[in-house]
Motif scaffolding. Structure first.
Motif, PDB file in Angstrom:
ATOM      1  N   GLU A  21      39.957 -15.301  44.289  1.00 10.96           N
ATOM      2  CA  GLU A  21      40.339 -16.499  43.552  1.00 10.96           C
ATOM      3  C   GLU A  21      41.426 -17.263  44.285  1.00 10.96           C
ATOM      4  O   GLU A  21      42.155 -16.713  45.096  1.00 10.96           O
ATOM      5  CB  GLU A  21      40.900 -16.106  42.165  1.00 10.96           C
ATOM      6  CG  GLU A  21      39.855 -15.666  41.193  1.00 10.96           C
ATOM      7  CD  GLU A  21      40.487 -15.229  39.881  1.00 10.96           C
ATOM      8  OE1 GLU A  21      41.716 -15.417  39.723  1.00 10.96           O
ATOM      9  OE2 GLU A  21      39.742 -14.712  39.039  1.00 10.96           O
ATOM     10  N   SER A  22      41.481 -18.538  43.948  1.00 13.08           N
ATOM     11  CA  SER A  22      42.575 -19.356  44.431  1.00 13.08           C
ATOM     12  C   SER A  22      43.271 -19.914  43.198  1.00 13.08           C
ATOM     13  O   SER A  22      42.721 -20.751  42.489  1.00 13.08           O
ATOM     14  CB  SER A  22      42.006 -20.473  45.315  1.00 13.08           C
ATOM     15  OG  SER A  22      42.881 -21.553  45.339  1.00 13.08           O
TER      16      SER A  22
ATOM     17  N   ALA B 192      32.525 -13.265  46.262  1.00 11.85           N
ATOM     18  CA  ALA B 192      33.310 -14.147  45.415  1.00 11.85           C
ATOM     19  C   ALA B 192      32.436 -15.251  44.839  1.00 11.85           C
ATOM     20  O   ALA B 192      31.660 -15.860  45.560  1.00 11.85           O
ATOM     21  CB  ALA B 192      34.443 -14.767  46.233  1.00 11.85           C
ATOM     22  N   PRO B 193      32.564 -15.506  43.536  1.00 14.40           N
ATOM     23  CA  PRO B 193      31.810 -16.601  42.960  1.00 14.40           C
ATOM     24  C   PRO B 193      32.363 -17.937  43.432  1.00 14.40           C
ATOM     25  O   PRO B 193      33.578 -18.135  43.485  1.00 14.40           O
ATOM     26  CB  PRO B 193      32.028 -16.410  41.447  1.00 14.40           C
ATOM     27  CG  PRO B 193      33.245 -15.568  41.319  1.00 14.40           C
ATOM     28  CD  PRO B 193      33.403 -14.790  42.574  1.00 14.40           C
ATOM     29  N   ALA B 194      31.487 -18.810  43.802  1.00 14.61           N
ATOM     30  CA  ALA B 194      31.928 -20.084  44.363  1.00 14.61           C
ATOM     31  C   ALA B 194      32.289 -21.058  43.258  1.00 14.61           C
ATOM     32  O   ALA B 194      31.712 -21.026  42.171  1.00 14.61           O
ATOM     33  CB  ALA B 194      30.830 -20.664  45.234  1.00 14.61           C
ATOM     34  N   SER B 195      33.252 -21.921  43.524  1.00 14.49           N
ATOM     35  CA  SER B 195      33.686 -22.879  42.511  1.00 14.49           C
ATOM     36  C   SER B 195      32.702 -24.036  42.400  1.00 14.49           C
ATOM     37  O   SER B 195      32.447 -24.544  41.328  1.00 14.49           O
ATOM     38  CB  SER B 195      35.078 -23.405  42.857  1.00 14.49           C
ATOM     39  OG  SER B 195      35.077 -23.921  44.167  1.00 14.49           O
ATOM     40  N   ALA B 196      32.168 -24.440  43.505  1.00 17.70           N
ATOM     41  CA  ALA B 196      31.207 -25.553  43.474  1.00 17.70           C
ATOM     42  C   ALA B 196      30.167 -25.288  44.549  1.00 17.70           C
ATOM     43  O   ALA B 196      30.481 -24.700  45.576  1.00 17.70           O
ATOM     44  CB  ALA B 196      31.926 -26.865  43.740  1.00 17.70           C
ATOM     45  N   PRO B 197      28.947 -25.710  44.324  1.00 15.54           N
ATOM     46  CA  PRO B 197      27.868 -25.404  45.271  1.00 15.54           C
ATOM     47  C   PRO B 197      28.146 -25.924  46.680  1.00 15.54           C
ATOM     48  O   PRO B 197      27.859 -25.253  47.654  1.00 15.54           O
ATOM     49  CB  PRO B 197      26.642 -26.096  44.663  1.00 15.54           C
ATOM     50  CG  PRO B 197      26.991 -26.416  43.262  1.00 15.54           C
ATOM     51  CD  PRO B 197      28.461 -26.444  43.151  1.00 15.54           C
ATOM     52  N   GLU B 198      28.737 -27.119  46.762  1.00  9.80           N
ATOM     53  CA  GLU B 198      28.952 -27.707  48.096  1.00  9.80           C
ATOM     54  C   GLU B 198      30.070 -27.003  48.863  1.00  9.80           C
ATOM     55  O   GLU B 198      30.199 -27.134  50.058  1.00  9.80           O
ATOM     56  CB  GLU B 198      29.224 -29.224  48.001  1.00  9.80           C
ATOM     57  CG  GLU B 198      30.548 -29.614  47.379  1.00  9.80           C
ATOM     58  CD  GLU B 198      30.444 -29.759  45.877  1.00  9.80           C
ATOM     59  OE1 GLU B 198      31.337 -30.372  45.290  1.00  9.80           O
ATOM     60  OE2 GLU B 198      29.464 -29.262  45.285  1.00  9.80           O
ATOM     61  N   GLU B 199      30.889 -26.251  48.122  1.00  9.48           N
ATOM     62  CA  GLU B 199      31.949 -25.494  48.790  1.00  9.48           C
ATOM     63  C   GLU B 199      31.690 -24.013  48.609  1.00  9.48           C
ATOM     64  O   GLU B 199      32.540 -23.257  48.176  1.00  9.48           O
ATOM     65  CB  GLU B 199      33.317 -25.871  48.229  1.00  9.48           C
ATOM     66  CG  GLU B 199      33.895 -27.114  48.870  1.00  9.48           C
ATOM     67  CD  GLU B 199      35.337 -27.330  48.472  1.00  9.48           C
ATOM     68  OE1 GLU B 199      36.211 -26.967  49.290  1.00  9.48           O
ATOM     69  OE2 GLU B 199      35.597 -27.831  47.380  1.00  9.48           O
ATOM     70  N   ALA B 200      30.500 -23.626  48.950  1.00  4.21           N
ATOM     71  CA  ALA B 200      30.077 -22.250  48.699  1.00  4.21           C
ATOM     72  C   ALA B 200      31.001 -21.249  49.359  1.00  4.21           C
ATOM     73  O   ALA B 200      31.151 -20.126  48.899  1.00  4.21           O
ATOM     74  CB  ALA B 200      28.651 -22.053  49.182  1.00  4.21           C
ATOM     75  N   ALA B 201      31.654 -21.657  50.433  1.00  6.06           N
ATOM     76  CA  ALA B 201      32.452 -20.704  51.180  1.00  6.06           C
ATOM     77  C   ALA B 201      33.827 -20.475  50.566  1.00  6.06           C
ATOM     78  O   ALA B 201      34.474 -19.490  50.857  1.00  6.06           O
ATOM     79  CB  ALA B 201      32.619 -21.188  52.611  1.00  6.06           C
ATOM     80  N   SER B 202      34.270 -21.394  49.711  1.00  4.98           N
ATOM     81  CA  SER B 202      35.636 -21.277  49.216  1.00  4.98           C
ATOM     82  C   SER B 202      35.714 -20.401  47.978  1.00  4.98           C
ATOM     83  O   SER B 202      34.765 -20.317  47.207  1.00  4.98           O
ATOM     84  CB  SER B 202      36.169 -22.669  48.867  1.00  4.98           C
ATOM     85  OG  SER B 202      36.254 -23.433  50.037  1.00  4.98           O
ATOM     86  N   PRO B 203      36.851 -19.751  47.768  1.00  5.55           N
ATOM     87  CA  PRO B 203      36.999 -18.937  46.566  1.00  5.55           C
ATOM     88  C   PRO B 203      37.109 -19.815  45.322  1.00  5.55           C
ATOM     89  O   PRO B 203      37.442 -20.996  45.417  1.00  5.55           O
ATOM     90  CB  PRO B 203      38.297 -18.180  46.831  1.00  5.55           C
ATOM     91  CG  PRO B 203      39.036 -19.009  47.805  1.00  5.55           C
ATOM     92  CD  PRO B 203      38.015 -19.717  48.631  1.00  5.55           C
ATOM     93  N   ARG B 204      36.844 -19.218  44.182  1.00  4.95           N
ATOM     94  CA  ARG B 204      36.880 -19.951  42.915  1.00  4.95           C
ATOM     95  C   ARG B 204      38.296 -20.460  42.630  1.00  4.95           C
ATOM     96  O   ARG B 204      39.272 -19.711  42.732  1.00  4.95           O
ATOM     97  CB  ARG B 204      36.439 -19.010  41.801  1.00  4.95           C
ATOM     98  CG  ARG B 204      36.318 -19.649  40.443  1.00  4.95           C
ATOM     99  CD  ARG B 204      35.434 -18.780  39.588  1.00  4.95           C
ATOM    100  NE  ARG B 204      36.007 -17.439  39.499  1.00  4.95           N
ATOM    101  CZ  ARG B 204      36.515 -16.932  38.366  1.00  4.95           C
ATOM    102  NH1 ARG B 204      36.496 -17.628  37.255  1.00  4.95           N
ATOM    103  NH2 ARG B 204      36.997 -15.716  38.346  1.00  4.95           N
TER     104      ARG B 204
END
Lengths: 277, 303
Positions: B224-225, B268-280
């Motif tokens: 998470e972030s 890690a579940p992604a926060s948004a589809p376009e930022e699949a690589a970033s943490p929630r």
């Protein structure tokens, strides 16, 4: 308290000195004096000649005062002042020692920085290190064909190992953190060597230099006994041949004093580069 | 603000296991972004590879896969653009406090004249409150003061990104508080981009804009972030009275105690589809601005 202890230690030292010298003086100044007329046999055996023996401290002291009053006289190859003889020895030690330092410290640096070289050269260092420096003497005399230069070579070969090993060890054990600091500051290898590694390893290097000067001073006496000509080692051997034991004892004490001074100079130098981590 | 200032993409570190064929994965799929001027803390249990991530960012270590791109360029090897504050100050003990800072300044700007180096180093030493102690050696300084010198050294070279590896871990609680204040102070003046490792939840809340939470290692992830939505300047003395403080703190502690273990190895579940690589992205205290009357005023500095 500390002052008090220093004072008491000094006093105790002096008492021990007086006791030792006193015992020495007394044990010698009660000689076996042949009483009465010498028999013909005794005369033939040379009993009338003064007996050779270890001289008492008083005689040595008187002799020392005489020698020290004219340390640099030169009355031919077998009669030179003590200062002159010690000077020859110190000069040889310095020449061999400095040559060794000039080679050992840069080479030790490279070995310390390169684990590969360290492993590759280690067997040779381990074999060469325990060789008595005097064992090199015949080879040195044959190759160099000069006795004085051979003595310098022997000093060179005996003082190189402690300096080489200590420099390599000191350089190899510089803390990773300090090297990382240099890396993150994008310092060149050369700059890192001079601003980080050299100061970090300096105390270890100087310890090696201090060990080396001690060994050199031990070895020069023996080397000069072998090669002859000049120097304190030759002086001791020459006075032994003259059966002048007062001079021998005097020379022994002078060797000790000069060795102490050499060690003190390097101790002082290592104090300059020491740091507290 | 440059949203793409620092991009970390699918970073992973694996070590070959002695004897066995399988490699040990310390962490995997570590991706996040940093804006310029952002202060990010990363929290996780020992062994999750935080320090390795920091060393990769510093260029002192290499990842097994993935990439780090700063300012449009891939990070390869150490650089003056990325300053590092190490765990144990790492000052050179034979140099004075001033000498340590000046050495870094000279390395950064080799062409500067002596006087300029002196003036610049002196200014940063004063910023961390070391005026008068410039000529002391590290052995004559306390642990806290040594770390201040380390901070001054890192800030003085004005890197684009500052990396701190548990900089206050070895200090006692009181000293730590003072140095945190010194750090906040120097940060508010320079707006340095900072990536910092810590074990201290309160320290993270006090200092950072966002907190990255890592699951346990091996096979750790950034789960998470957490956004720290508390106005600056922050005051350590009254921070705990802020309405957002406890929601954030509880969220962090809950993660460290329970979920860091449960999520171990999970993607890690992604926060948004376009930022699949970033943490929630998580904001544990989303509505305090509406509920707390004058809540933000309570922590704003009197100045």
């Amino acid at each position: 308290m500390l002052h008090n202890q220093t004072l008491r230690a000094t006093l105790l030292s002096l008492v021990l000195l007086v006791l030792a010298l006193g015992a020495w003086e007394l044990s010698i100044s009660a000689p076996l004096t042949a009483s009465g007329e010498l028999s013909e046999y005794e005369q033939l055996m040379g009993a009338s000649a003064s007996r050779a023996g270890v001289p008492p401290p008083s005689v040595i002291l008187a002799h020392a005062m005489d020698e020290l009053s004219r340390p640099f006289y030169d009355a031919g190859p077998n009669d030179k002042g003590i200062g002159l003889q010690l000077g020859y020895s110190v000069a040889r030690v310095m020449a061999g020692y400095l040559l060794a330092a000039m080679l050992a410290i840069p080479l030790g640096f490279v070995i310390g920085m390169s684990p590969l070289l360290n492993r590759a050269l280690d067997p040779y260092i381990q074999i060469l290190k325990p060789i008595s420096p005097l064992a090199w003497m015949p080879l040195a005399l044959f190759v160099i064909k000069d006795s004085s230069l051979s003595a310098i070579f022997v000093i060179f070969i005996c003082s190189i190992w402690p300096m080489l090993i200590n420099t390599a060890f000191g350089v190899a054990s510089v803390k990773r953190d300090w090297l990382n600091v240099a890396r993150t500051l994008e310092m060149s290898r050369l700059r890192t060597a001079f601003t980080v590694i050299l100061p970090a390893a300096a105390p270890t290097i100087l310890t090696g230099m201090r060990i080396a000067i001690g060994i050199s001073w031990l070895v020069i006496v023996a080397a000069e006994m072998l090669v002859g000509g000049t120097g304190i080692g030759y002086y001791v051997w020459n006075e032994w041949n003259n059966l002048d034991l007062a001079s021998v004892v005097f020379a022994i004490i002078m060797i000790g004093l000069v060795g102490m001074v050499l060690d003190a100079v390097l101790a002082q130098a290592s104090r300059l580069v020491r740091y507290q981590d | 603000m440059n949203r793409q200032f620092l991009q970390i993409e699918s970073l992973a570190k694996r070590f070959p296991q002695p004897g066995a064929g399988e490699d040990v994965t310390v962490f995997d799929q570590v991706s996040f972004r940093m804006e310029q001027g952002e202060f990010i803390c990363i929290i996780g249990h020992s062994g999750c590879g935080k320090s390795t991530i920091l060393n990769v960012l510093a260029g002192l270590d290499a990842a097994s896969s993935g990439s780090v791109i700063m300012d449009g360029r891939e990070v390869a090897g150490p650089s003056l653009d990325r300053g590092v504050i190490f765990q144990n100050h790492s000052l050179l003990p034979w140099l004075s406090a001033f000498g340590n800072v000046a050495m870094a300044v000279r390395a950064r700007w080799p062409k500067w004249p002596r006087a300029r180096v002196r003036e610049h180093s002196q200014r940063y030493l004063e910023m961390v409150g070391l005026k008068g102690a410039e000529n002391k050696k590290p052995s004559q300084l306390s642990g806290g003061m040594c770390q201040r010198v380390g901070i001054a050294r890192a800030f003085a070279i004005e890197p684009k990104l500052l990396l701190m590896d548990e900089p206050f871990g070895a200090l006692d609680a009181l000293t730590r508080g003072l140095i945190q204040e010194a750090l906040l102070d120097i940060w508010s003046r320079t707006h340095q981009t900072v990536f910092m490792i810590t074990h201290d939840v309160d320290e993270a809340i006090l200092l950072s804009d966002r907190i990255l939470l890592m699951t346990n290692g091996p096979d750790a992830r950034i789960a998470e972030s957490v956004r720290v939505d508390i106005d600056r300047p922050r005051d350590r003395a009254v921070l705990h009275q802020h309405p957002a403080y406890y929601p954030i703190r509880n969220h962090l502690v809950d993660f460290l105690v329970n979920r860091s273990r449960e999520l171990q190895g999970a993607d890690a579940p992604a926060s948004a589809p376009e930022e699949a690589a970033s943490p929630r992205d998580v904001n544990p205290a989303p509505r305090w601005r509406e509920t707390g009357p004058g809540g933000s005023r309570a922590v704003a500095s009197p100045a």
